[in-house]
Design an enzyme around this catalytic site. Structure first.
Site, PDB file in Angstrom:
ATOM      1  N   ASP A   1       0.804  -1.229   0.000  1.00  0.00           N
ATOM      2  CA  ASP A   1       0.000   0.000   0.000  1.00  0.00           C
ATOM      3  C   ASP A   1       0.839   1.284   0.000  1.00  0.00           C
ATOM      4  O   ASP A   1       0.321   2.370   0.235  1.00  0.00           O
ATOM      5  CB  ASP A   1      -0.960   0.012   1.197  1.00  0.00           C
ATOM      6  CG  ASP A   1      -0.246   0.053   2.542  1.00  0.00           C
ATOM      7  OD1 ASP A   1       0.982  -0.160   2.560  1.00  0.00           O
ATOM      8  OD2 ASP A   1      -0.904   0.293   3.560  1.00  0.00           O
ATOM      9  N   GLU A   2       2.140   1.176  -0.263  1.00  0.00           N
ATOM     10  CA  GLU A   2       2.996   2.366  -0.339  1.00  0.00           C
ATOM     11  C   GLU A   2       4.026   2.214  -1.448  1.00  0.00           C
ATOM     12  O   GLU A   2       4.588   1.141  -1.644  1.00  0.00           O
ATOM     13  CB  GLU A   2       3.752   2.604   0.984  1.00  0.00           C
ATOM     14  CG  GLU A   2       2.917   3.194   2.090  1.00  0.00           C
ATOM     15  CD  GLU A   2       3.769   3.620   3.285  1.00  0.00           C
ATOM     16  OE1 GLU A   2       4.846   4.197   3.069  1.00  0.00           O
ATOM     17  OE2 GLU A   2       3.363   3.354   4.428  1.00  0.00           O
TER      18      GLU A   2
END
Length: 412
Positions: A99-100
């Site tokens: 998610d990054e």
């Protein structure tokens, strides 16, 4: 990405990720189910975090609890990173986690005629249009400042974007309220810094450099550099670790109180890690075993390692793991288990034992590779030890997982 797993599940259900109370819970059927992600509203209203257990979750009529679908999350991750690839080369994109991501836009600013802030707005808009998901973005002079801007300010800003540059360090980095809000400082490091009289990032930045080096070595030097916003990391430079290891761990779905069941799981894990070692053409000279005991035992467990002759043979490695288990296990209920191989070397040679028949050892080793080939072609469940279908075995069910969690049945 903002509460990534939970937001994906909200969008899939036609719900607003920012206005829905939803948690993604692994093994929700168990009392020890673990929350993998909670929507922003679930965090705010119910105080749920990403490490909450099922027994910590309040009973609320508006709360939606769903199982993870890792295949779906991976697909969304790929869609998002493909948006970045429309504007930067692969060497300027570093996928930090599911998610990054870090995106270096230095070379693209002139090409597309956009500022860093304009790129951030563009990414945010295209991600929402493509996936319906919200994101926060940190802009910085380097990776460290971008990450700190993301974690400490972007989430609070109306546009969900923050920009921290070198010249902003006194008014940004040094104003971070808690040491543990700073990248690279955990609670243990914080305790060490407190003993040195360091209470804030400002204190850290102005601490005597040589005293810090004498006390904490290279880590201390790095902390002071980071406190001044200095980070010389280059995205295009691949990190090559000096020493390699291969391992696996799992939190068991129940307390294992019978020794024979613990040994079943131990055998499965040793075999799984050995398979990974053979696939990468490694053999190990050091095996480690860690056991975590159940909360009610009053003891935490143990972690021990053993130096061994180089090997990647599953049977031999299990025998060594069994030595560690027999020597250090005290009969407590087990809830966590980990197996790790280190001091890896290539498998170009095989060290034979003087106490066993050489031909049998070679045949035993060939059998491992034969089993690996069958599983690679037909799946793990095509050939398993009979013990794996007994009470306590976990390998067959775990072979269906993605990243340790359910992949979902969406056919992705």
């Amino acid at each position: 990405m903002k509460s990534f797993y939970a937001s994906v599940e909200c969008v899939e259900r036609g719900l607003d990720p920012l206005d829905t109370m939803l948690v993604v819970m692994s093994h929700a059927e168990s009392s020890g189910g673990l929350v993998l992600a909670a929507s922003p509203k679930a965090k705010k209203v119910l105080g749920i975090s990403n490490v909450s257990r099922k027994y910590d979750i309040p009973d609320h009529p508006d709360l939606i609890i769903v199982p993870p679908r890792m295949n779906l999350y991976i697909k969304r991750n790929m869609e998002i990173n493909n948006i970045f690839r429309e504007y930067v080369s692969d060497e300027d994109l570093f996928i930090y986690s599911i998610d990054e991501s870090f995106v270096r836009i230095q070379a693209s600013k002139r090409l597309f005629g956009k500022t860093a802030y304009e790129f951030a707005c563009l990414f945010k808009e295209q991600i929402f249009e493509k996936t319906g998901l919200y994101c926060t973005i940190g802009i910085g002079s380097n990776m460290l400042l971008g990450k700190l801007a993301l974690d400490n300010e972007a989430k609070k800003n109306p546009d969900m974007i923050a920009n921290w540059q070198y010249q902003d360090v006194p008014n940004t980095l040094w104003k971070i309220p808690n040491l543990t809000d700073f990248w690279g400082i955990n609670t243990r490091t914080e305790a060490t810094l407190w003993k040195m009289g360091i209470r804030t990032i400002d204190d850290l930045a102005h601490y005597d450099y040589f005293a810090m080096k004498a006390r904490m070595g290279m880590i201390g030097q790095q902390l002071i550099a980071h406190a001044w916003g200095i980070d010389r990391t280059e995205l295009k430079e691949s990190y090559v670790p000096k020493s390699k290891s291969i391992g696996n761990s799992q939190v068991l779905m129940k307390d294992y109180i019978h020794e024979h069941e613990i040994k079943i799981v131990l055998r499965e894990m040793v075999e799984q890690v050995a398979t990974r070692a053979r696939r990468k053409h490694y053999q190990t000279s050091c095996i480690s075993l860690s056991l975590g005991y159940s909360r009610g035992e009053g003891e935490r467990g143990f972690s021990r390692q053993l130096a061994i002759p180089p090997t990647n043979n599953s049977r031999v490695l299990y025998e060594y793991a069994l030595l560690l288990f027999t020597k250090h296990y005290n009969g407590c209920a087990v809830r966590h288990m980990g197996v790790n191989f280190s001091k890896l070397t290539t498998d170009e040679y095989m060290q034979l034992s003087l106490f066993e028949d050489p031909e049998e050892q070679i045949a035993d080793n060939k059998l491992d590779y034969l089993v690996d080939g069958i599983r690679h072609r037909f799946g793990y469940g095509a050939i398993v030890h009979a013990s794996s279908i007994m009470e306590g075995g976990t390998a067959i069910s775990r072979s269906q997982l993605v990243g340790g969690h359910a992949g979902g049945n969406d056919g992705l």
